[in-house]
Write a protein that holds these residues in place. Structure first.
Motif, short mmCIF file in Angstrom:
data_model
loop_
_atom_site.label_atom_id
_atom_site.label_comp_id
_atom_site.label_asym_id
_atom_site.label_seq_id
_atom_site.Cartn_x
_atom_site.Cartn_y
_atom_site.Cartn_z
N UNK A 75 -5.27 7.23 -15.93
CA UNK A 75 -5.86 7.17 -17.27
C UNK A 75 -4.87 7.46 -18.39
N UNK A 76 -3.84 8.25 -18.11
CA UNK A 76 -2.81 8.55 -19.12
C UNK A 76 -1.76 7.45 -19.19
N UNK A 77 -1.81 6.49 -18.29
CA UNK A 77 -0.89 5.36 -18.34
C UNK A 77 0.48 5.62 -17.76
N UNK A 78 0.70 6.76 -17.10
CA UNK A 78 2.04 7.09 -16.60
C UNK A 78 2.32 6.51 -15.21
N UNK A 79 1.25 6.29 -14.42
CA UNK A 79 1.47 5.90 -13.03
C UNK A 79 0.52 4.78 -12.62
N UNK A 80 0.94 4.05 -11.58
CA UNK A 80 0.06 3.17 -10.83
C UNK A 80 -0.08 3.78 -9.43
N UNK A 81 -1.31 3.90 -8.97
CA UNK A 81 -1.59 4.49 -7.66
C UNK A 81 -2.06 3.40 -6.71
N UNK A 82 -1.55 3.42 -5.49
CA UNK A 82 -1.92 2.43 -4.48
C UNK A 82 -2.36 3.15 -3.22
N UNK A 83 -3.61 2.96 -2.80
CA UNK A 83 -4.10 3.47 -1.52
C UNK A 83 -3.87 2.39 -0.48
N UNK A 84 -3.06 2.70 0.53
CA UNK A 84 -2.65 1.65 1.45
C UNK A 84 -2.40 2.19 2.85
N UNK A 85 -2.34 1.26 3.78
CA UNK A 85 -1.99 1.55 5.16
C UNK A 85 -0.82 0.66 5.55
N UNK A 86 0.19 1.24 6.16
CA UNK A 86 1.33 0.46 6.64
C UNK A 86 1.64 0.84 8.08
N UNK A 87 2.38 -0.04 8.78
CA UNK A 87 2.82 0.23 10.14
C UNK A 87 4.34 0.19 10.20
N UNK A 88 4.91 0.92 11.11
CA UNK A 88 6.37 1.00 11.22
C UNK A 88 6.98 -0.33 11.66
N UNK A 89 6.18 -1.19 12.31
CA UNK A 89 6.67 -2.49 12.76
C UNK A 89 5.78 -3.60 12.19
#
Length: 376
Positions: A75-89
């Motif tokens: 809301x303050x405009x300083x960051x973009x947040x991403x909720x994500x899942x990744x795999x090592x391969x």
């Protein structure tokens, strides 16, 4: 010829050296998110979420978001947040669930906040939300039961996981915690106290089996109200608080002067549809809905028209006919609003609400859900 060759052979070699200027590298930055910008989730087609300026139609940058990730704006405009899942391969190996934090000016990685688990649900604006004050994030979780992971964004740290059986689609609830829609047709409210949550429910107000609510609904930070739309076109509003209250619904079709939508099969009518079928202009309380001609349970169909609804007056005040069907819609929260749309072709359109004029068509913009900066 011989003389010339001899003359060349006897001449001193030419000086071919060129003075080279030393290379200088720099780092470009962009402004913090602006009210006329819109963010398009690339989904399966693009490597991230593209940032566009609705006024110029130009791309400003891209936030790295993987497939099935969900993005939220500080809301303050300083960051973009991403909720994500990744795999090592890539698509196998060690799984990592996290909120990734990016600086809004440089788009550089700030940090990663590890989560204990979450289900992969992309294109859902309300399964990853940030509190009105920007201090807390709530991430829908399904491992092994439905619940919510709570993250302290100021400390960049996971704090708690609260089970919330049968509920998803989250709503900020300032001073309380959060609320969520539930499969029994109720609205749950979770009063967060440390790592625990006291859960209460409203009485059921919609039929989740026969007339569900679209999960990409709209929340207004200023009025603390949420606007919901069902598959048949019923519009509900809920005032969010410790004890939320839900209004009686009205039919969007009746608001346009036609027969209300029904659940009976083979009843041809105008119905809402698409992945992101509605957008709320919070300053005016006007709802913009993608509508198509079809029958009930055609809620995934793209919209051939946009209906502009005055929610307070319960009246359709304008109808826009689209040149081609669209799946997703958003609206800038500006005094002179712009509509942002995209569809199966991955083209983004920018329309002027006042005139219906097409201001920009952006090719290869992505076909995912659209996000705009909300007013504080």
């Amino acid at each position: 010829m011989l003389l010339g060759s001899a003359a060349v052979a006897g001449a001193a070699p030419a000086d071919t050296s060129v003075a080279l200027e030393p290379e200088e590298s720099d780092v470009l930055t962009i402004d913090p998110p602006k009210p006329t910008w819109f963010f398009v989730d690339g989904g399966w087609d693009m490597p991230g979420t593209s940032i566009f300026d609705g006024e110029s139609g130009k791309m400003k940058g891209m936030v790295e978001t993987r497939r099935l990730a969900d993005m939220a704006i500080d809301p303050a405009g300083k960051y973009y947040y991403v909720a994500e899942t990744i795999w090592s391969k890539v698509d196998r190996g060690t799984r990592q669930d996290m909120i990734t934090v990016y600086d809004s000016k440089t788009l550089n990685l700030v940090t990663e906040i590890a989560l204990p688990g979450r289900i992969l649900i992309g294109s859902r604006k309300n399964n990853f939300i940030v509190s009105d004050d920007g201090k807390t994030a709530y991430v829908y979780d399904f491992s092994p039961t439905s619940g919510v992971n709570i993250v302290d964004l100021a400390r960049k740290k996971f704090t708690a996981s609260i089970e919330l059986p049968g509920c998803a689609s989250l709503i900020p609830n300032p001073g309380v915690g959060f609320s969520a829609l539930c499969s029994d047709g109720s609205l749950a409210t979770v009063a967060v106290k440390g790592t625990k949550g006291d859960i209460t429910h409203t009485a059921p107000f919609f039929d989740a089996t026969n007339d569900p609510i679209f999960d990409n609904f709209a929340y207004d930070r200023k009025t603390k109200t949420t606007t919901f739309l069902t598959y048949t076109g019923q519009v509900f509003t809920a005032r969010i608080g410790a004890t939320p209250t839900v209004s009686a619904p009205f039919s969007i079709q009746a608001a346009a002067g036609i027969r209300p939508g029904e659940t009976r099969p083979l009843e041809l009518n105008w119905y809402p549809g698409g992945r992101q079928p509605m957008a709320l202009h919070r300053p005016t309380g006007h709802l913009f809905v993608l509508m198509h001609m079809g029958e009930y349970w055609s809620h995934k169909a793209s919209g051939g028209e946009i209906w502009q609804v005055d929610v307070a007056a319960k009246k359709v005040v304008k109808r826009f006919v689209l040149k081609e069907p669209m799946n997703n819609i958003e609206v800038s929260q500006t005094e002179k609003p712009l509509l942002y749309l995209n569809g199966e072709k991955g083209e983004a359109l920018v329309l002027d609400v006042a005139t219906g004029e097409e201001k920009h068509k952006i090719e290869k913009a992505g076909g995912g859900i659209i996000t705009v900066l909300e007013p504080n």
